[in-house]
Design a protein around this motif. Structure first.
Motif, short mmCIF file in Angstrom:
data_model
loop_
_atom_site.label_atom_id
_atom_site.label_comp_id
_atom_site.label_asym_id
_atom_site.label_seq_id
_atom_site.Cartn_x
_atom_site.Cartn_y
_atom_site.Cartn_z
N UNK A 18 0.84 -1.20 0.00
CA UNK A 18 0.00 0.00 0.00
C UNK A 18 0.88 1.25 0.00
N UNK A 19 0.39 2.32 0.64
CA UNK A 19 1.13 3.57 0.62
C UNK A 19 1.46 4.10 2.02
N UNK A 20 1.43 3.21 3.00
CA UNK A 20 1.89 3.60 4.33
C UNK A 20 3.39 3.86 4.26
N UNK A 21 3.95 4.50 5.26
CA UNK A 21 5.39 4.78 5.24
C UNK A 21 6.19 3.47 5.17
N UNK A 22 5.74 2.47 5.91
CA UNK A 22 6.43 1.17 5.91
C UNK A 22 6.39 0.52 4.52
N UNK A 23 5.22 0.57 3.87
CA UNK A 23 5.09 -0.02 2.54
C UNK A 23 5.88 0.76 1.50
N UNK A 24 5.92 2.07 1.65
CA UNK A 24 6.70 2.88 0.72
C UNK A 24 8.19 2.52 0.81
N UNK A 25 8.66 2.31 2.04
CA UNK A 25 10.05 1.93 2.24
C UNK A 25 10.34 0.57 1.59
N UNK B 155 9.56 8.09 -4.45
CA UNK B 155 10.60 7.78 -3.45
C UNK B 155 10.82 8.99 -2.53
N UNK B 156 9.85 9.27 -1.66
CA UNK B 156 9.82 10.54 -0.93
C UNK B 156 10.84 10.70 0.19
N UNK B 157 11.46 9.60 0.63
CA UNK B 157 12.30 9.71 1.82
C UNK B 157 13.79 9.64 1.50
#
Length: 200
Positions: free
Chosen positions: A76-83, A109-111
């Motif tokens: 999904x698009x939670x911070x954990x999933x984005x990572x 890739x926001x972080x």
């Protein structure tokens, strides 16, 4: 939570990265396009890919939406999933580099940390970070997928630039400003940089 692999041993390939590069006739590396949704990452990445192809450079584009249709459809698009999304793309990108090809990635890739993790997977001359810079106001005007409207309405949560942060690159190899330059001009900037580094 994902289970960690156990009882695995690295198997050396019969063909080296250098051998594959020699066969292809060019260096292999990642061009990592990062920026807000609607900034033009995919458009510029694909235009650069076409230019590279026309010049005999073997390449492949990994696009954020396309990857979420297959490899990362479970995320999904939670911070954990984005990572995890970026971690997987980093590993896939490394495989392309080992295979002697140029891989272009188009991901928000926001972080900062996640992008650094990918950079650290590769050698110094194998990672080119391109910040596709565009004011959020312009991205919202473009809104090619209608996502900003949904984010403003609260229909989409964890949307980068609205309800989730975007950490701009601190020292990217290249910045292309898609609100100031045409796609072709941005491509010219990328190609000029690659030639200056003797990557192509």
């Amino acid at each position: 939570m994902l289970e960690k692999s156990t009882n695995v041993v690295w198997h050396e390939a019969s063909l080296s990265k250098d051998a594959r590069r020699k066969q292809n006739g060019h260096h292999s590396f990642v061009i990592w396009f990062t920026g807000l949704s609607g900034s033009g990452k995919s458009t510029v990445a694909n235009a650069v890919a076409t230019r590279l192809y026309e010049n005999g450079v073997r390449n492949y584009v990994l696009d954020g939406d396309n990857i979420r249709h297959g490899l990362n459809k479970d995320l999904g698009f939670s911070e954990e999933d984005r990572k995890e999304n970026i971690r997987r793309i980093g590993e896939v990108s490394k495989l392309f580099v080992d295979g002697g090809q140029v891989v272009l990635t188009a991901f928000i890739s926001p972080f900062l940390l996640d992008r650094q993790v990918v950079r650290d997977l590769l050698k110094e001359d194998e990672f080119v970070e391109v910040f596709v810079k565009c004011p959020i106001e312009e991205c919202e005007k473009r809104d090619p997928k209608g996502l900003y409207v949904k984010a403003r309405q609260g229909i989409i949560s964890d949307f980068t630039g609205i309800s989730s942060p975007y950490e701009e690159p601190e020292n990217p190899e290249l910045v292309v400003e898609t609100n100031l330059y045409s796609v072709e001009e941005c491509v010219d900037q990328v190609i000029a940089y690659l030639k200056s580094r003797q990557f192509i």
